[in-house]
Motif scaffolding. Structure first.
Motif, PDB file in Angstrom:
ATOM      1  N   HIS A  94       0.850  -1.198   0.000  1.00 31.54           N
ATOM      2  CA  HIS A  94       0.000   0.000   0.000  1.00 31.54           C
ATOM      3  C   HIS A  94       0.887   1.250   0.000  1.00 31.54           C
ATOM      4  N   PHE A  97       2.514   1.763  -3.402  1.00 30.27           N
ATOM      5  CA  PHE A  97       1.610   2.355  -4.396  1.00 30.27           C
ATOM      6  C   PHE A  97       1.455   3.851  -4.128  1.00 30.27           C
ATOM      7  N   ILE A  98       1.312   4.186  -2.867  1.00 32.48           N
ATOM      8  CA  ILE A  98       1.137   5.597  -2.503  1.00 32.48           C
ATOM      9  C   ILE A  98       2.410   6.399  -2.802  1.00 32.48           C
ATOM     10  N   TRP A 101       2.194   7.001  -6.510  1.00 35.40           N
ATOM     11  CA  TRP A 101       1.150   8.000  -6.756  1.00 35.40           C
ATOM     12  C   TRP A 101       1.658   9.398  -6.371  1.00 35.40           C
ATOM     13  N   THR A 105       2.168  11.835  -9.525  1.00 34.96           N
ATOM     14  CA  THR A 105       0.988  12.695  -9.686  1.00 34.96           C
ATOM     15  C   THR A 105       1.112  13.996  -8.903  1.00 34.96           C
ATOM     16  N   ALA A 161      -8.096  13.931  -4.349  1.00 33.97           N
ATOM     17  CA  ALA A 161      -9.390  13.323  -3.972  1.00 33.97           C
ATOM     18  C   ALA A 161      -9.250  11.984  -3.250  1.00 33.97           C
ATOM     19  N   PRO A 162      -8.390  11.058  -3.720  1.00 38.47           N
ATOM     20  CA  PRO A 162      -8.304   9.783  -2.991  1.00 38.47           C
ATOM     21  C   PRO A 162      -7.800   9.934  -1.554  1.00 38.47           C
ATOM     22  N   LEU A 163      -6.872  10.851  -1.328  1.00 38.11           N
ATOM     23  CA  LEU A 163      -6.399  11.132   0.036  1.00 38.11           C
ATOM     24  C   LEU A 163      -7.533  11.699   0.878  1.00 38.11           C
ATOM     25  N   LEU A 165     -10.781  11.391   0.522  1.00 36.71           N
ATOM     26  CA  LEU A 165     -11.813  10.392   0.821  1.00 36.71           C
ATOM     27  C   LEU A 165     -11.306   9.370   1.839  1.00 36.71           C
ATOM     28  N   ALA A 166     -10.064   8.914   1.648  1.00 41.58           N
ATOM     29  CA  ALA A 166      -9.535   7.879   2.558  1.00 41.58           C
ATOM     30  C   ALA A 166      -9.395   8.407   3.978  1.00 41.58           C
ATOM     31  N   GLU A 169     -12.546   8.619   6.022  1.00 42.31           N
ATOM     32  CA  GLU A 169     -13.040   7.321   6.512  1.00 42.31           C
ATOM     33  C   GLU A 169     -12.281   6.827   7.739  1.00 42.31           C
ATOM     34  N   GLU A 170     -10.986   7.101   7.758  1.00 43.51           N
ATOM     35  CA  GLU A 170     -10.129   6.683   8.875  1.00 43.51           C
ATOM     36  C   GLU A 170      -9.174   7.835   9.155  1.00 43.51           C
ATOM     37  N   CYS A 174      -2.940   4.829   6.926  1.00 39.77           N
ATOM     38  CA  CYS A 174      -2.620   3.511   7.471  1.00 39.77           C
ATOM     39  C   CYS A 174      -3.642   3.048   8.502  1.00 39.77           C
TER      40      CYS A 174
END
Lengths: 230, 230
Positions: A94, A97-98, A101, A105, A161-163, A165-166, A169-170, A174
């Protein structure tokens, strides 16, 4: 004690390399005492012993490790009794990948917003090298690169956006506690914060909530470093 | 046997929803027998029993589950003795981040390349709804949306960099064997492949290597579905 060569601005207390910030946070996470050695782009000979020319370089006893990822791997292997940076093979994947990214990006956009400010924060001796190498990379003057940075900031907000949203949620990428994936992305924001007064995040962006959480870790360690003009 | 309502084109064997493709791959991964029920956008009453209006909808005995993520969670919970989709809490977190990345970064670009082709593949009864809802979303005609798709493809190739790098290091996003994170991203490419003859990946893009791996899984399951004009 662990020594760590860390990129410094003209003000040697001001540290801004996104790769070095990963190592700062990793060392704090591992609860290891360390001292940093301020390093400038021109000081190639100072780290020649590491067999390459980039920081971070970590020296731990007779071990020398360069490359922020390898340093994180080394710390988890050499110090298994303090909190793990990666946690498990899946969590490491994980983080990997980050890392990809973040570097492919996000880094280019942050650079397009802050590169001229970075130049102005550098030690005089580093400025000619920095301007020349970055203008070659961008194919234009640094003044031209940053001229549309409000536009870049809009694209950056979309890319985050993915950061966003993630971390809604938490608390952390991690999970309930931060880990190396968080440090990778935070280091990118810390790079901007340490080298530029331009806010790469707009004030109402909820990514700020996570960023504040990160700034507060380890007795507000990252927040304690100087920012431009401070 | 598990039943699964799956979005279909005019050719009812042609299936193109990126959310439904996640469920296709998840069911194959879980080694569960299932049958799909072709469904069109206009068939709202057919899935009204699910309490909402979108596919995939999974019916397993007396259980009805909608939303592709919830379906994947259900499958791992209800069938713990076949291969896990998520593996561990960390791997699930990884899949979740990749879901956010796919939906916020990649989906909009694929849509801008293929939305007009999708329209042309749809059953006649679905076409007016599709054109109207998508033109409202984009604020322009679908012909205008796709007019610069070669440009969009360049941006898409840049955005895929983390996938490209990660799958050069290991065969799958989930490591040595595929998992739900792979299915999420693959479903996005399968959406494009099933609804448009426009190649969203250039022939020399190494992402194709991973995509071919995915197409070959489960006796080339995904490859067996019709594509436009075939």
């Amino acid at each position: 004690m662990i020594k760590f060569y860390d990129l410094a601005a003209a003000n040697e207390k001001q540290r801004f390399s996104p790769y070095c910030w990963r190592t700062h946070m990793a060392l704090k996470h591992k609860q290891l005492p360390f001292e940093t050695i301020p390093w400038r782009f021109s000081d190639k000979e100072v780290i020649a012993f590491s067999g390459q020319g980039l920081v971070p370089v970590l020296v731990d006893g007779d071990k020398t490790i360069s490359d922020s990822w390898k340093i994180a791997e080394y710390l988890d292997e050499a110090y298994p009794n303090t909190p793990s940076l990666f946690g498990s093979a899946e969590a490491k994947r994980h983080a990997r990948f980050i890392k990809h990214w973040t570097e492919t990006t996000l880094h280019p956009m942050v650079s397009r917003m802050t590169v001229l400010d970075i130049l102005n924060e550098l030690h005089e001796k580093d400025q000619p090298y920095f301007r020349e190498s970055r203008e070659k990379r961008f194919g234009k003057t640094l003044e031209e690169v940053v001229s549309d940075r409000e536009d870049t900031r809009k694209k950056f907000a979309l890319a985050l956006a993915p950061l966003r949203l993630a971390t809604a949620e938490e608390p952390f990428l991690c999970g309930g506690t931060p880990g190396y994936a968080d440090y990778i992305v935070f280091a990118m924001l810390q790079w901007a914060r340490s080298s530029s007064a331009f806010p790469v995040l707009l004030a109402d962006d909820t990514v700020n909530v996570w960023r504040e959480r990160m700034l507060g870790l380890f007795a507000a360690y990252a927040a304690s470093f100087p920012t431009p003009g401070k």
